[in-house]
Scaffold this active site. Structure first.
Site, short mmCIF file in Angstrom:
data_model
loop_
_atom_site.label_atom_id
_atom_site.label_comp_id
_atom_site.label_asym_id
_atom_site.label_seq_id
_atom_site.Cartn_x
_atom_site.Cartn_y
_atom_site.Cartn_z
N GLU A 25 0.57 -1.16 -0.11
CA GLU A 25 0.13 0.08 0.10
C GLU A 25 0.79 1.16 0.03
OE1 GLU A 25 -2.95 0.97 -0.44
OE2 GLU A 25 -3.48 2.47 1.10
N ASP B 285 -4.35 2.05 9.20
CA ASP B 285 -4.76 2.13 7.78
C ASP B 285 -4.31 0.73 7.15
OD1 ASP B 285 -5.78 4.50 7.77
OD2 ASP B 285 -4.23 5.43 7.08
N ASP C 5 -0.25 -0.01 10.98
CA ASP C 5 -1.11 0.86 11.98
C ASP C 5 -2.67 0.59 11.35
OD1 ASP C 5 -1.04 1.59 9.24
OD2 ASP C 5 -0.37 3.64 9.80
N ASP D 51 1.60 -1.54 6.46
CA ASP D 51 2.12 -0.80 7.71
C ASP D 51 1.44 -1.30 9.11
OD1 ASP D 51 3.55 0.99 6.43
OD2 ASP D 51 2.13 2.62 5.97
#
Ligand code: 28F
Length: 642
Positions: free
Chosen positions: A427, A504, A502, A500
């Site tokens: 991403e 998202d 996190d 990632d």
């Protein structure tokens, strides 16, 4: 159910072989010595209590994970018989726990029960694979107790007191020299015990985890049985008819089925044989599907929903949005398939088929409103399938040259041998850039994702083909989607999601897993999908090689290790990676992409199912559960755009 044909003579116990064989080759008896086999130990004991419930003598089973990973299972059945067994000359209870295959699960006319688990070998195997086992029985006004170590009797059954109750209590500590780990997972036990409770109407099962300061507890008891099961599976979905359809038939092969349609586009049919989840399906599923297709087509024809000129509805149209649980009991089940979870008994197909034909057509005739609502959905599924086929043909026509169709942003690898090739789905453009520079271009391809996120929950196959985020994934993998998916055509042996650490990242990971689960399921079943594990931290110090840590525990351990080498905490500099984009190409290669040093996590069907559930919750139609979920997890999902 005719499970107990006659009172049980203890002499029916078959004395086969010693428990030594079990300790020598544990995998043969319990499936594996991994954490999976460990959980099987619990199921074997619980199963014995469930059999007592099926026989009509037990209403409650209590399971406790005690401190030190000791398992305690108690039932309020009749208690294992305590009298001397004529063949073995020891008590029946001791015989059950020390003689392999005792309990009559093997041998068809043992009369005791239909064969249980994948490895339904019972109490003696659990005993053999435990450091110690303790069995307490309340029966005949007395309380009796016996003890074992590694399967050997260290205290014979003795009467230790009086009791006006009946039941069996078993406590055991699995042998840590046999199992890779003794860490039971509460959630795993919870899921299976809930499942057993659904499958055994009215049986109360409790679970308690006493290992932590604040114990976890759960209680399952479903008067609705399979109906409750389907309601539970559909709890976050919008239903097409309020109550599940329930059909049941006793006989040689008892069959029980619950069905409820939802507005979603997926097919969720769970099948069980003797309470075992047959993940790979088999003859019972085959019979169910055939009947479903026939009954709905017949009804649609006779009620003029399908006109003469119309083609028949296909099975997949009729199964769109269905949630069903099919449970059959088979005396001598043959399990086939890779994981031995596919029913092979050919006689079962016809039994299920004719019973569903009969019961379901009657139901539809009696409930025309529901029949109409379901068939409307089937017809529109059939139209969407046609539209998808046309969209696909368009895509195919446009793509005469194989390579010209590959997505523009895909940085492909040079090797064309799928087995050695990998594609990283990344991403974000900056991470994509680093990955492209850092990779080994011989066998590693990079596909950066961009574009609008598609709500897979609300989209049908025809939309998915046109979606600018998912289409590149489909084309890059190269094997189609849905019913067309052909695993032999995949262009990469490993499809690696690199996101990632996190919110998202979690979102994109959930989306992709859900997508793979629903549209490329064989890719997950075949073990081709992986999650890359980028490090969370970097510890560095002048003159010292950088240390990458992948979890908070890793970091703690690194600090401790360095401390022991005389390197103090405050002399180290710590970098916390917020995203993949913060790593330069070399770092990304070294920590996350180099096959020699990276950590890859293989995605299992369980992971994918979990992702699918989370996704349904976040993206589905039912507003209330979604709100609840978001409130509960507010701090994790506050950035989510839903
Ligand atoms: C916590 C685990 O194991 N419960 C069990 C019974 C009851 C009978 C039984 C079990 C007899 C000949 C084997 C009692 N009275 N819970 C359990 N409850 N086993 S295990 O019989 C064992 C068979 O071979 C039982 C009359 N018949 C059966």
């Amino acid at each position: 159910m005719e499970k107990y044909k006659h009172e049980y003579g203890a002499e029916q116990i078959q004395v086969l072989e010693g428990l030594e064989a079990v300790r020598k080759r544990p995998g043969m008896y319990i499936g594996s010595t991994s954490v999976r086999g460990l959980h099987h130990m619990v199921y074997e004991i619980v199963d014995n209590g469930v059999d007592e419930a099926l026989a009509g003598y037990c209403t409650e089973i209590n399971v406790i994970i005690e401190k030190g990973n000791i398992i305690s299972v108690k039932d309020n059945g009749r208690g294992i018989p305590v009298e001397i067994h004529p063949k073995t000359k020891i008590s029946t209870a001791e015989t059950v726990y020390t003689v392999l295959h005792a309990g009559g699960k093997f041998g068809g006319d043992s009369g005791y029960k239909v064969s249980g688990g994948l490895h339904g070998v019972g109490a003696s195997v659990v005993n053999a694979l435990s450091s110690w086992t303790e069995v307490t029985i309340a029966r005949d006004g007395g309380l009796f107790n016996m003890k074992f170590e590694k399967g050997k009797t260290v205290q014979k059954l003795e009467r230790i007191g009086d009791s006006d109750k009946t039941g069996t209590l078993v406590r055991f500590l699995a042998d840590d020299t046999i199992f890779e780990s003794l860490d039971y997972e509460y959630e795993v036990l919870e899921k299976r015990l809930r499942e057993i409770a659904f499958l055994t109407k009215g049986l109360k099962i409790t679970l308690e985890d006493q290992r932590e300061e604040t114990p976890k507890k759960a209680e399952f008891c479903y008067e609705g049985g399979l109906i409750s099961f389907v309601e539970y599976l559909n709890r976050n979905k919008e239903k097409i008819h309020p109550k599940p359809i329930y059909i049941e038939r006793a006989g040689e092969v008892p069959v029980e089925i619950a069905i409820q349609y939802t507005t979603s586009y997926t097919e969720n049919i769970y099948t069980f044989v003797n309470n075992i989840n047959t993940i790979e399906g088999g003859t019972h599923l085959e019979g169910f599907k055939r009947a479903l297709t026939k009954v709905f087509n017949d009804y649609a024809r006779s009620h003029n929903i399908l006109k003469e000129k119309d083609n028949n509805l296909q099975g997949e149209d009729i199964r769109e949005g269905i949630t069903a649980v099919v449970s059959v009991k088979v005396k001598e089940p043959q399990f086939e398939g890779q994981t031995k979870t596919k029913l092979g008994n050919s006689e079962v197909t016809g039994v299920v088929q004719s019973m569903v034909n009969e019961a379901l057509s009657t139901f539809l005739e009696e409930n025309p409103q529901i029949a109409k609502a379901i068939l409307e959905k089937c017809v529109s599924a059939s139209r969407a399938r046609e539209a998808a086929r046309k969209a696909r043909e368009l895509v195919r026509k446009k793509s005469n040259l194989e390579t010209s169709t590959l997505p523009g942003k895909l940085a492909d690898c040079s090797s064309k041998i799928a087995d050695e090739c990998e594609v990283y789905i990344v991403e974000g453009d900056s991470a994509g850039g680093s990955a492209k520079q850092g990779r080994d271009r011989k066998f590693q391809a990079i596909l950066p994702l961009w574009g609008k996120m598609l709500n897979v929950e609300k989209a049908r196959a025809d939309k998915i083909y046109g979606n600018d985020k998912l289409n590149p994934v489909i084309v890059a993998v190269g094997a189609g989607i849905g019913a067309d998916f052909d695993i032999t055509k995949i262009r990469y042996g490993k499809v690696i999601i690199m996101a990632d650490a996190d919110v998202d990242g979690a979102h994109i990971r959930t989306l992709l897993l859900t997508f793979f689960f629903r549209y490329m399921r064989p890719l997950i079943e075949n073990g081709n999908v992986y999650l890359a594990q980028p490090p969370l931290y970097k510890l560095s110090k002048k003159g010292m090689e950088d240390i990458y840590c992948y979890t908070d525990e890793d970091l703690d351990k690194a600090y401790k290790d360095l401390q022991e080498k005389g390197i103090a905490r405050d002399t180290l500099s710590l970098q916390r990676y917020k995203g993949l984009g913060e790593m330069n190409p070399e770092q990304l290669w070294e920590t996350t992409m180099n096959p020699e040093t990276r950590i890859l996590v293989k995605v299992t069907m369980e992971d994918a199912i979990k992702a699918d559930e989370i996704f349904s919750l976040l993206m589905g139609d039912e507003v209330e559960p979604r709100r609840e979920f978001i409130q509960k997890n507010a701090k994790y999902v506050k950035n989510l755009d839903i």
